[in-house]
Structure formats: C-alpha cells, structure tokens
Design an enzyme around this catalytic site. Sequence first.
Site, short mmCIF file in Angstrom:
data_model
loop_
_atom_site.label_atom_id
_atom_site.label_comp_id
_atom_site.label_asym_id
_atom_site.label_seq_id
_atom_site.Cartn_x
_atom_site.Cartn_y
_atom_site.Cartn_z
N GLY A 309 0.54 -1.01 0.31
CA GLY A 309 -0.18 -0.25 -0.09
C GLY A 309 0.44 1.15 0.28
N SER A 310 0.57 2.26 1.28
CA SER A 310 0.97 3.30 0.41
C SER A 310 2.38 3.81 1.01
CB SER A 310 -0.15 4.59 1.19
OG SER A 310 -1.24 5.22 0.04
N THR A 311 3.09 3.02 1.90
CA THR A 311 4.37 2.90 2.67
C THR A 311 5.33 2.90 1.37
OG1 THR A 311 4.10 0.80 2.85
CG2 THR A 311 3.83 2.10 4.41
#
Length: 652
Positions: A309-311
């Site tokens: 995801g966004s990491t």
Amino acid sequence: MKPSLGIRKKALYTMFALQAVIFVLIGRVFFIQAFRGEELQALAFEQQTRDRLITPNRGSIYDRNMVGLAVTETVASISVIYAQARGDLPGVARALARELELDEAELLKKISRRVALVRVAQKVDVEVAERIRRMNLPGVVIDEDIRRIYPFGFLASHVIGFVGRDNQGIIGLEAKYDQYLGGHPGRILTETDVAGRDLPHGRQYRIPPTDGYDLVLTIDAVLQAYAEQTIEMLVREKNALRGVIILMNPQNGQIYALANKPGFDLNEPFTIQSPELQGMWDTLNQEQQMNALNQMWRNFAINDTYEPGSTFKIVTSAASLAEGMTTLDTIFSCGGSMTVGGRQIKCWRSPRSHGAQTFLQGVQNSCNPVFMSLGEKLGAELFHDYLMRFGLHEKTGVDLPGEAVGIMYAADKIGPVELATMAFGQSLTITPLQLVRTAAAVINGGYLVTPHVGMRLLDSDGTIVHEFAHEQGQQVIPTDVSEMMRFILETVVSAGTGRRTYIPGYRVGGKTATSQKLPRGSGKYISSIMAFAPADNPTVVALVLVDEPKGAYYGGQVTGPVMQVLLENVLPYLGVRPVFSEEELATPGTAPVVLPDIRGLEKAEATKVLAEASLGFDVSGNGNTVIGQFPIPGELVNQGERILLWMGMDTQ
C-alpha cells in the site's frame, strides 16, 4: 629305482603350485598390511568396543548486551546394556520405570531387545540421574546430556527458534547457525567381549566433545520486549489476525527488534497458543496438527508477503525525484479518481478529492492520483528498473531461514493499469522486512543494507572467534534525493497523514499505509506505518503492521499512535536526546520531565508518582512491586509518555 619322468613332472608342478600359493598369500598379507591395515584395525576395534556418544555443550545465544536468550543446562541420558542387564531385566525395568515415570511393561519390552545398548530416557534431571546411579543397577549407563533453556519464554520466539530432542536446531537462529552452535560430540569407547560385556581388565577411551560457539546478536532484549508488548496490545485491542514490529538501524542493517504476535513459548514449542485450536486439538489428525504448529512458528516479517500500500509510495517518490520527473513544487490535480486504461481507479479520499496540490502536499496527503501520474511519467520499464535497484526481486539476505521474496510483474507484463496501481503499492507483494530495507535505502543516503541479527561468535572463554561482516550495498538513489526524501517524510508526520506519530522534541519522518487485502471488497485490510528518527540523521527505522484489524483500519489512525508510543520509548533508550523548539516548549503539557525512579515501590505508590509527573504507564508481569521500568530513571521524557513497568515480588 629312480622316479619316473611323470612322477618328477608331477612333483615339480606341485612344488610350483605350492610356491605360487605361498607367493599369493605373502602378497595378500602385504596388501592387507600395507593398504587395509588401518581399516581392518578400526573394524576390529569397533567390534571389540562399545561406543557411547558424549553430547557437546551447545553454544548460548546472547543479545547485544550479553543477556542470555538461549542457554544450556546439564542433564543426563539413561541407557541400558542388554548383555549386562539380562540377568535381572524385570528388576531394572521396575526401578527405572519408577524413577523416570515410564510404563514398566513398555520399558521391559524395550530393554529386552538383543541389541548392544538401548537409550531409555533423555533430558533427565541431574538429581533423578544421581538417584539412579546410587542404585547400581546392572547394565544401566548414565551419560551427560544437555537441555536447551530459553529464560524469557516467548521473547523473540520467531527469531531465536528452538532445538529438537537431539539438540539440533529446528527453526530460527537455532537452525541457521546450527553449525556454529552445535559443536561436535565426543565418544566413550569401552572394551567388551563378544557378548558385549565389559572386560574385567579392559580399558576405556574418552574422546572429549568440542563445545559449540556462543552467538551474540544485534537484538536488544529490552527493545525486543517493549516491541512485543506494544504489538501484542495492538493485536488484542484491534482483535486482529496478527501483527509485526521491526526496529532496525538504517545505516548498517542491524536489527534491534523483530516482534511477531501471536507468539509461542520456546520452552514448550509444541504447545499451541490459540484458545480456539486448543479446544479442538484432540480432534485434529497429525497432519492438521503439524500444519497448525507450522503456522504458529511462521515468521510473518520474512516468511510471508503482502501488498504494502501507501508505504510503497516512497519508492515511486524517490524514483521520480531521481529522474527529474517532479520537484517539490510540481502541481498535480486530484479529482477523487483517475481513469487509466479505461478503468477508473479511485483515490482513498473518494468521493471527495484533494484538488490541486504540489508534489509535497500529495505525499503528505498520500494522494493516489499523484502517484498514478508519476508512474505514468516514469513508464513501465524505468519503474521496473527501480524495483530491481531496490532489490525487491530478491531476498534481503537476512540471516534467518525461510525468507520469502516479493512477487511482481515482469517489465513486459506491466500494462497501464498495473503500472498505475503498483505506483501506489498495489499489484505487487513484498515482505515486511523488504519494506524496511527499502525504507532504509531511501533515508540513509541511498544505499542498500543487509538486514541481520547475527553479530559475532565467541568461544567458551569469551574470545571473539568471528565477526559477521555485512558490506554496504550499491547506491540506488543519489544522496541529495535521499536527503530530500527525509525532509518530505518528516513533513508527513508534522503536517500529513502521519500526524499521530508526531513527538515533541524529536524529528520523526514516516509514511502510513492502508492495504486492502484480496479479494477487493472483502472488507479486510492491513494497517501499517513506517517511521524513522532523527529525520536529519536516522539511527532507527521502524515498521508497525497489523493484519485485519477490526473497526477502524486506516494506517495513520490505527498504527500512528502506536508508533508514537514506540518511538517515545525507543529513542531515549538509544541515547537520542529531545531538542525542543520554542514553539513546543510554549505548548502546555509539552515541556519534558525527568523520569523518576519508581523501582521497589508498590503499584499504588508508583502510579501516584507517575501521575504527579504527568506520565502514564503500562504493566507487564504479576505482583504488586515495581521490579523494573523502561525507560530507565533519569531519562528526559515527554509529558503524557507511557512508562513500561515490570511487576513482581519484592524479592525478585
């Protein structure tokens, strides 16, 4: 009368034949003596002696401060020599069964087998073995053995691993470093007759064992304990499937803590910990039980992959800055979604939008359309090239067994939709440790490191035998880009989705993530946050990840506050002092306080002292007396910080 010619010929042939036989025998004796003498001598020695192994002391495993995490204690093994015990096998079986708490009939059957030696019990306490020795039972032999002890039980269970009955490593470091820890067994050789009985004046030979080396880790037991308590509380509070915390030095890859929850007791590794499985354990067949145990032993941080995801947006950001595809002030537009390859892909904020924003604001907002646009600018081939540069196609090289590797599309299989989703952390999987390694490269000047837990080997005298070297890897992004990424990620914590991780007095950078698990729409998520500090010169990079939290699931909301509490305790312990700005000092409740020494106090009194200092607390252990605290007394801590108290009896 002279012998006839025929008789003389026959005598001559006989003489030649006898001479030939003599020459063959002499040659055979010479061959045996010269070429097989040692071999046959060894066989004769083996036939005329009885061989018993002496177990070597297995090397201990220590944390970086020489706290014993896996140690060895002396026990005994009990064996029976049939040839010596056959005169009173029932009596021997009766006495041993009583002392060893074994079934007498089964034991009698076992020692009645006509074999040289039968081992009837291992890991016998020394006191029990001594009682048996004093009985002077015929044919009963007591040998020295060892038993592996894990003083902290559950601590770092997935990292340390455990050994089997033969003292051989099964999983974890016990398996990975078995060749160093195990040593080499010795032998006791006793001269015997053809029936296996000791000769009256026979000799006994003892070949001493070679003990194993001690292993010193990069793990810090204090940080490991705190990480485990922190992730255990999060998993319990969110009724989650599992959770992970990793603490690592981003400059050299030394792992300070690697915590998985749920865990298991290293002293009872075959005892299932799930209450649900405990209730139905006896109804499972052997294969099902073994599968359940293997799942309990799995090290999620390295054995399993997930969509980050966004990491993962840190990779897209770093690549775009390195290739000049964006600057901090480049303007992007978010309409709540973006159509790519005929497919509408939403921003997490949809149906609302972020509108016009700079690249810096896009990272702070974790806006998906910004990263889809950057992925399109980079193109599939260049984006894939950066995945390779960051080593996401290979194992990290961590010195733990069973490491998995990320799964991603080949460059020629990345279409517009795949590129768009990969740019914000979907459509590819990596391990949690791969993410931490990638983050380390993004913030440490651009260099890949090798995560590791083994630091050095020691002999029994404490002399260093070997230092495990891990050279710095290749530089994957320029130093100035890494510096810019540290600045960007610091603003994510001070002004973006990572605000709940902000700690007054400390410069913390980070990136949150909310990963939707497959199949999409299942309502299952992985919440996580990657953070590091100090932002200008990081000494620690951390990951907090929780799988399938119930209720709220956004990464910043679920894991952000946990990371804040984690770093509030980790940074002072690592010697990182807070530096408060004038604005922070002017904020009520922000000024730091000196942590009082509450060790030895009763719980009620300790609670009062902490409350007067505007500090909270969490409790570990049983008892009514504080026997330890973390951080240590005298540290400068922030008001509102939670102090970990170890409770016990006042005699501990």
